[in-house]
Enzyme design. Structure first.
Site, PDB file in Angstrom:
ATOM      1  N   HIS A 212       0.804  -1.236   0.000  1.00 57.86           N
ATOM      2  CA  HIS A 212       0.000   0.000   0.000  1.00 57.86           C
ATOM      3  C   HIS A 212       0.829   1.276   0.000  1.00 57.86           C
ATOM      4  CE1 HIS A 212       0.878  -0.309   4.336  1.00 57.86           C
ATOM      5  NE2 HIS A 212       0.679   0.992   4.373  1.00 57.86           N
TER       6      HIS A 212
HETATM    7  C1  UD1 Z   1      -1.953   5.631   5.903  1.00 61.32           C
HETATM    8  C2  UD1 Z   1      -0.608   6.126   6.432  1.00 61.32           C
HETATM    9  C3  UD1 Z   1       0.441   5.053   6.245  1.00 61.32           C
HETATM   10  C4  UD1 Z   1       0.002   3.744   6.878  1.00 61.32           C
HETATM   11  C5  UD1 Z   1      -1.369   3.344   6.372  1.00 61.32           C
HETATM   12  C6  UD1 Z   1      -1.851   2.161   7.156  1.00 61.32           C
HETATM   13  C7  UD1 Z   1      -0.235   8.550   6.202  1.00 61.32           C
HETATM   14  C8  UD1 Z   1       0.506   9.584   5.464  1.00 61.32           C
HETATM   15  N1  UD1 Z   1      -0.164   7.294   5.698  1.00 61.32           N
HETATM   16  O1  UD1 Z   1      -1.793   5.401   4.520  1.00 61.32           O
HETATM   17  O2  UD1 Z   1       1.653   5.461   6.869  1.00 61.32           O
HETATM   18  O3  UD1 Z   1       0.937   2.758   6.539  1.00 61.32           O
HETATM   19  O4  UD1 Z   1      -2.292   4.428   6.580  1.00 61.32           O
HETATM   20  O5  UD1 Z   1      -2.805   1.427   6.497  1.00 61.32           O
HETATM   21  O6  UD1 Z   1      -0.843   8.841   7.190  1.00 61.32           O
HETATM   22  N2  UD1 Z   1      -9.270   4.701   2.130  1.00 61.32           N
HETATM   23  C9  UD1 Z   1     -10.486   4.067   2.192  1.00 61.32           C
HETATM   24  N3  UD1 Z   1     -10.992   3.778   3.427  1.00 61.32           N
HETATM   25  C10 UD1 Z   1     -10.341   4.077   4.574  1.00 61.32           C
HETATM   26  C11 UD1 Z   1      -9.117   4.730   4.491  1.00 61.32           C
HETATM   27  C12 UD1 Z   1      -8.584   5.031   3.266  1.00 61.32           C
HETATM   28  O7  UD1 Z   1     -11.116   3.779   1.178  1.00 61.32           O
HETATM   29  O8  UD1 Z   1     -10.854   3.758   5.650  1.00 61.32           O
HETATM   30  C13 UD1 Z   1      -8.684   4.996   0.805  1.00 61.32           C
HETATM   31  C14 UD1 Z   1      -9.040   6.387   0.285  1.00 61.32           C
HETATM   32  O9  UD1 Z   1      -9.139   6.311  -1.102  1.00 61.32           O
HETATM   33  C15 UD1 Z   1      -7.802   7.182   0.652  1.00 61.32           C
HETATM   34  C16 UD1 Z   1      -6.689   6.169   0.505  1.00 61.32           C
HETATM   35  O10 UD1 Z   1      -7.256   4.932   0.911  1.00 61.32           O
HETATM   36  O11 UD1 Z   1      -7.609   8.301  -0.161  1.00 61.32           O
HETATM   37  C17 UD1 Z   1      -5.455   6.475   1.334  1.00 61.32           C
HETATM   38  O12 UD1 Z   1      -5.803   6.665   2.710  1.00 61.32           O
HETATM   39  P1  UD1 Z   1      -4.861   7.561   3.661  1.00 61.32           P
HETATM   40  O13 UD1 Z   1      -5.351   7.498   5.055  1.00 61.32           O
HETATM   41  O14 UD1 Z   1      -4.675   8.911   3.061  1.00 61.32           O
HETATM   42  O15 UD1 Z   1      -3.453   6.879   3.549  1.00 61.32           O
HETATM   43  P2  UD1 Z   1      -3.048   5.344   3.567  1.00 61.32           P
HETATM   44  O16 UD1 Z   1      -2.526   4.993   2.226  1.00 61.32           O
HETATM   45  O17 UD1 Z   1      -4.142   4.547   4.149  1.00 61.32           O
HETATM   46  N1  UDP Z   2      -3.431  -5.850   9.088  1.00 61.11           N
HETATM   47  C1  UDP Z   2      -4.740  -6.258   9.258  1.00 61.11           C
HETATM   48  N2  UDP Z   2      -5.459  -6.628   8.154  1.00 61.11           N
HETATM   49  C2  UDP Z   2      -4.929  -6.617   6.902  1.00 61.11           C
HETATM   50  C3  UDP Z   2      -3.594  -6.181   6.744  1.00 61.11           C
HETATM   51  C4  UDP Z   2      -2.882  -5.803   7.858  1.00 61.11           C
HETATM   52  O1  UDP Z   2      -5.237  -6.294  10.375  1.00 61.11           O
HETATM   53  O2  UDP Z   2      -5.637  -6.973   5.945  1.00 61.11           O
HETATM   54  C5  UDP Z   2      -2.657  -5.453  10.274  1.00 61.11           C
HETATM   55  C6  UDP Z   2      -1.291  -6.083  10.424  1.00 61.11           C
HETATM   56  O3  UDP Z   2      -1.362  -7.319  11.103  1.00 61.11           O
HETATM   57  C7  UDP Z   2      -0.526  -5.044  11.218  1.00 61.11           C
HETATM   58  C8  UDP Z   2      -1.128  -3.748  10.727  1.00 61.11           C
HETATM   59  O4  UDP Z   2      -2.375  -4.067  10.147  1.00 61.11           O
HETATM   60  O5  UDP Z   2      -0.797  -5.178  12.599  1.00 61.11           O
HETATM   61  C9  UDP Z   2      -0.224  -3.086   9.726  1.00 61.11           C
HETATM   62  O6  UDP Z   2      -0.894  -2.006   9.168  1.00 61.11           O
HETATM   63  P1  UDP Z   2      -0.572  -1.431   7.733  1.00 61.11           P
HETATM   64  O7  UDP Z   2       0.194  -2.407   6.940  1.00 61.11           O
HETATM   65  O8  UDP Z   2      -1.848  -0.925   7.203  1.00 61.11           O
HETATM   66  O9  UDP Z   2       0.307  -0.142   8.091  1.00 61.11           O
HETATM   67  P2  UDP Z   2       1.868   0.088   8.388  1.00 61.11           P
HETATM   68  O10 UDP Z   2       2.274  -0.816   9.482  1.00 61.11           O
HETATM   69  O11 UDP Z   2       2.589  -0.137   7.110  1.00 61.11           O
HETATM   70  O12 UDP Z   2       1.924   1.528   8.756  1.00 61.11           O
END
Ligand code: UD1
Ligand code: UDP
Length: 373
Positions: A212
């Site tokens: 992601h």
């Molecule tokens: C965010 C964090 C990243 C983390 C990740 C965990 C920042 C800058 N990034 O990235 O460090 O690893 O979360 O998963 O804070 N969206 C949905 N539903 C949701 C949330 C997001 O559909 O509940 C979609 C939307 O299209 C959104 C995109 O995902 O624009 C990105 O979401 P965003 O929270 O901006 O960043 P992540 O890529 O999730």
């Molecule tokens: N995770 C989850 N469901 C998923 C993928 C990940 O519960 O489908 C959990 C995973 O076990 C870990 C956390 O989400 O505890 C990691 O989050 P993510 O990869 O979204 O963010 P990052 O750690 O890269 O910031």
């Protein structure tokens, strides 16, 4: 009746995104074990809001509904950060906590820290001092700035202290406490083991994939490279797909090509327990997630990180992680190498990844804030 007139420490716990929920869980449980000393409040900014990114994880961890929900949702970095700040400031003025507790490196972490620091409210940062050295990562910006603003910096790896001292943070503020994400894993392993998720998705031997990071999924060429990697693996791959990734695959018109890959099963993001079960039973995990690098290390499951660096070097030096970049030849060669081996690699757990980090953090907060009065 003896009435205690010691003032409780009001802790405002901030979460925004999926990994934050997993990190806050043991901290909240531990705070609640000290009802005479601590008044915990849980605030969710709403950065992650879809049921599979929020509610399902809360349910799995038996987290209470947030006391405060800001409902900010998605947006550009500036819009999301600014919205959180605008909505958080009046809450902070009203709740007047003694300290805010922020975790990790997401936009919610930095936005709330900025607001608190300007209002003179103390900040405790959990998972301080991790550095990728890659300033193009939004998380690296969030980490460095949050650490600069924080009063109590709790680190999960030994090297984090060196990173912080190099940036001029005074040693007294830094506390090496271990990894709260591993607390959650240790608390949840047995429950996760009983989940029938493999049967549900018809899985036997498989590689578990997550992807992601913007550097991998925001660029069409990189997603096409990922298609080539999965095809080249010639081994079942299960991919619980982050909404960011599924949205971009659709926008780039690549959905059909992903669907056509015979060895790839794309599923929705999973709840924490189901995902943990799939990690525990995987032959190999391929990921760009920070948390997943740590969890595979704690579980002893081989992990290939499809990024060019990691901010969690202990997962490489002590754990099962190999950082190979989003590189087709390296990914296929390394994966085949691991799949040939009969058993999982044995690893040493990094120091203090022992399931008790939250206890150490909460004890230190009580000690520090009581003595700061
Ligand atoms: C965010 C964090 C990243 C983390 C990740 C965990 C920042 C800058 N990034 O990235 O460090 O690893 O979360 O998963 O804070 N969206 C949905 N539903 C949701 C949330 C997001 O559909 O509940 C979609 C939307 O299209 C959104 C995109 O995902 O624009 C990105 O979401 P965003 O929270 O901006 O960043 P992540 O890529 O999730
Ligand atoms: N995770 C989850 N469901 C998923 C993928 C990940 O519960 O489908 C959990 C995973 O076990 C870990 C956390 O989400 O505890 C990691 O989050 P993510 O990869 O979204 O963010 P990052 O750690 O890269 O910031």
């Amino acid at each position: 009746m003896i009435m205690s007139n010691v003032k409780k420490i009001k802790i405002l716990n901030i979460v925004g995104a999926r990994p934050n929920f997993i990190k806050i869980s043991p901290l909240l449980t531990e705070q609640k074990r000290h009802p005479d000393a601590i008044e915990p409040i849980l605030l969710h900014t709403g950065q992650h809001y879809s049921p599979e990114m929020y509610k399902e994880i809360f349910d799995d961890l038996e987290l209470p509904a947030p006391d405060i929900y800001l409902g900010v949702g998605s947006g550009t970095h500036a819009a999301q950060t600014a919205n959180i700040m605008l909505k958080f400031e009046p809450v902070l003025l009203e709740t007047k906590p003694d300290v805010i507790l922020v975790v990790g490196d997401v936009n919610s972490t930095l936005a709330c820290s900025l607001v608190a620091s300007k209002l003179g409210i103390k900040i405790a940062h959990i998972e301080a001092g991790l550095r990728s050295g890659n300033w193009r990562m939004p998380e690296e910006i969030n980490r460095v700035l949050t650490d600069r603003l924080s009063d109590y910096l709790y680190t999960s790896e030994e090297g984090a202290e060196t990173n912080l001292i190099k940036e001029g943070i005074v040693k007294d503020k830094i506390h090496f406490v271990g990894n709260v994400m591993i607390d959650t894993l240790e608390n949840s392993k047995n429950k996760a083991a009983t989940r029938p998720v493999k049967q549900e998705f018809g899985l036997d031997h498989y590689i578990l994939m997550t992807m992601h990071r913007p550097e991998n999924v925001d660029i069409k060429d990189k997603l096409e490279l990922l298609l080539d990697i999965v095809a080249g693996l010639q081994y079942p791959v299960v991919f619980p797909m982050h909404p960011r990734t599924s949205n971009l695959i659709a926008n780039f018109g690549l959905k059909q090509r992903f669907d056509d890959l015979k060895n790839l099963k794309i599923i929705r993001p999973l709840g924490y327990l189901d995902f943990l079960n799939l990690q525990m039973n995987a032959k190999l995990v391929m990921t760009d997630s920070g948390g997943v690098q740590e969890e595979t290390t704690a579980l002893g499951i081989p992990c290939l990180t499809l990024r060019s660096e990691t901010e969690r070097p202990m997962t490489v030096t002590h754990g099962t992680n190999k950082v190979i970049g989003l590189n087709k030849d390296a990914a296929i060669e390394s994966a085949l190498d691991i799949l040939k081996q009969d058993s999982h690699r044995i690893c040493k757990k990094p120091p203090l990844w022992d399931g008790h980090a939250a206890e150490r953090i909460v004890a230190d907060i009580i000690r520090s804030l009581a003595s700061d009065e």
